[in-house]
Design an enzyme around this catalytic site. Structure first.
Site, mmCIF file in Angstrom:
data_model
loop_
_atom_site.group_PDB
_atom_site.id
_atom_site.type_symbol
_atom_site.label_atom_id
_atom_site.label_comp_id
_atom_site.label_asym_id
_atom_site.label_seq_id
_atom_site.Cartn_x
_atom_site.Cartn_y
_atom_site.Cartn_z
ATOM 1 N N HIS A 54 0.830 -1.262 -0.157
ATOM 2 C CA HIS A 54 -0.098 -0.051 -0.038
ATOM 3 C C HIS A 54 1.010 1.310 -0.066
ATOM 4 O O HIS A 54 2.019 1.135 0.581
ATOM 5 C CB HIS A 54 -0.990 -0.017 1.205
ATOM 6 C CG HIS A 54 -1.932 1.086 1.303
ATOM 7 N ND1 HIS A 54 -1.832 2.470 1.542
ATOM 8 C CD2 HIS A 54 -3.288 1.164 0.804
ATOM 9 C CE1 HIS A 54 -2.739 3.072 1.107
ATOM 10 N NE2 HIS A 54 -3.857 2.211 0.825
ATOM 11 N N GLU A 99 -4.303 2.487 -7.293
ATOM 12 C CA GLU A 99 -4.565 3.796 -6.482
ATOM 13 C C GLU A 99 -3.725 4.902 -6.843
ATOM 14 O O GLU A 99 -2.570 4.999 -6.330
ATOM 15 C CB GLU A 99 -4.557 2.989 -5.016
ATOM 16 C CG GLU A 99 -5.280 1.930 -4.670
ATOM 17 C CD GLU A 99 -5.411 1.872 -3.446
ATOM 18 O OE1 GLU A 99 -6.575 2.051 -2.676
ATOM 19 O OE2 GLU A 99 -4.372 1.848 -2.341
HETATM 20 P P1 PGA Z 1 -9.500 6.193 0.410
HETATM 21 O O1 PGA Z 1 -8.499 5.018 0.567
HETATM 22 O O2 PGA Z 1 -10.761 5.254 0.092
HETATM 23 O O3 PGA Z 1 -9.723 6.792 1.813
HETATM 24 O O4 PGA Z 1 -9.316 7.212 -0.449
HETATM 25 C C1 PGA Z 1 -8.071 3.925 -0.404
HETATM 26 C C2 PGA Z 1 -7.042 3.488 -0.013
HETATM 27 O O5 PGA Z 1 -5.920 3.997 0.459
HETATM 28 O O6 PGA Z 1 -6.741 2.276 -0.064
#
Ligand code: PGA
Length: 226
Positions: free
Chosen positions: A97, A152
């Site tokens: 992540h 992401e």
């Molecule tokens: P968020 O986070 O939905 O709060 O933008 C997503 C993530 O970090 O996986």
């Protein structure tokens, strides 16, 4: 119909009693059967046991995931949780992540070891990338194990500004060229209002949700609207 993965990443949030409240909120919701959806809750390690019990108690078809895995086997690694321990509770594990890359300096080498550990312990890794270049050195291992990739973009995480779904669809398409059998998720500021803009795209197989997954009610709506 394509199978959708709906993954809640609680990050470093919730106590046991807050987690129980979350299930109370969520269980007031009347779900359609979840035949084409895999719902995965990734709580902090301290909650894996309690949540596993809540899932059974509420008879929910949810799976569990961890948010990280040690790059090491069991042994003298204070503070680490290893694959063998995670496997007692979870089927999935988030790897790489952007917050782990940023705050804990996880690099490609560490992430590769974590993917190998996931493979060894039969955990499906949910590999997070914020840019396609992060996938290149890892795609060979993903082609040899059951895995998920979550795209992401950094600007979208926790900002309330989700990516343009067309753009994410294009990125998902490029990822599919590299790892053809791997489901691709989008993550970053997903809510019950925008989830379907992403899940209806042909190359996007689900979503990874941070902030909006912390409310049981909102998460239930996300499952419903996906
Ligand atoms: P968020 O986070 O939905 O709060 O933008 C997503 C993530 O970090 O996986």
């Amino acid at each position: 119909m394509k199978k959708l993965f709906i993954v809640a990443n609680w990050k470093s949030n919730k106590t046991v009693s807050e987690a129980k409240n979350w299930f109370r909120e969520l269980s007031t919701f009347n779900f359609q059967p979840l035949t084409d959806r895999e719902v995965i809750i990734c709580p902090p390690f301290t909650l894996l046991s309690a949540i596993s019990a809540e899932i059974k108690k509420n008879n929910l078809p949810f799976k569990l995931g961890a948010q990280d895995i040690s790059q090491f086997e069991s042994g003298a690694y204070s503070g680490e949780i290893n694959g063998d321990q995670i496997k007692e509770f979870a089927d999935y594990v988030i790897v790489g992540h952007s917050e782990r890359r940023k705050y804990f300096k996880e690099d490609e080498k560490i992430i590769l070891k974590k993917l190998e550990m996931a493979q060894k312990y039969n955990l499906v890794p949910i590999l997070c990338i914020s840019d396609i270049v992060q996938l290149n050195p890892l795609s060979f291992i993903l082609n040899h194990q059951s895995a998920i990739v979550a795209y992401e973009p950094l600007f979208a995480i926790g900002s309330g500004k989700a990516d343009n779904p067309e753009n994410s669809e294009q990125v998902a398409h490029v990822i599919k060229d590299k790892v053809s059998e791997v489901p691709i998720l989008y993550g970053g500021s997903i809510t019950s209002n925008n989830v379907n803009n992403f899940t209806r795209k042909p190359n996007i197989n689900g979503v990874l949700i941070g902030g909006a997954s912390l409310s049981g009610l909102e998460f239930a709506k996300i499952i419903e609207n996906a």
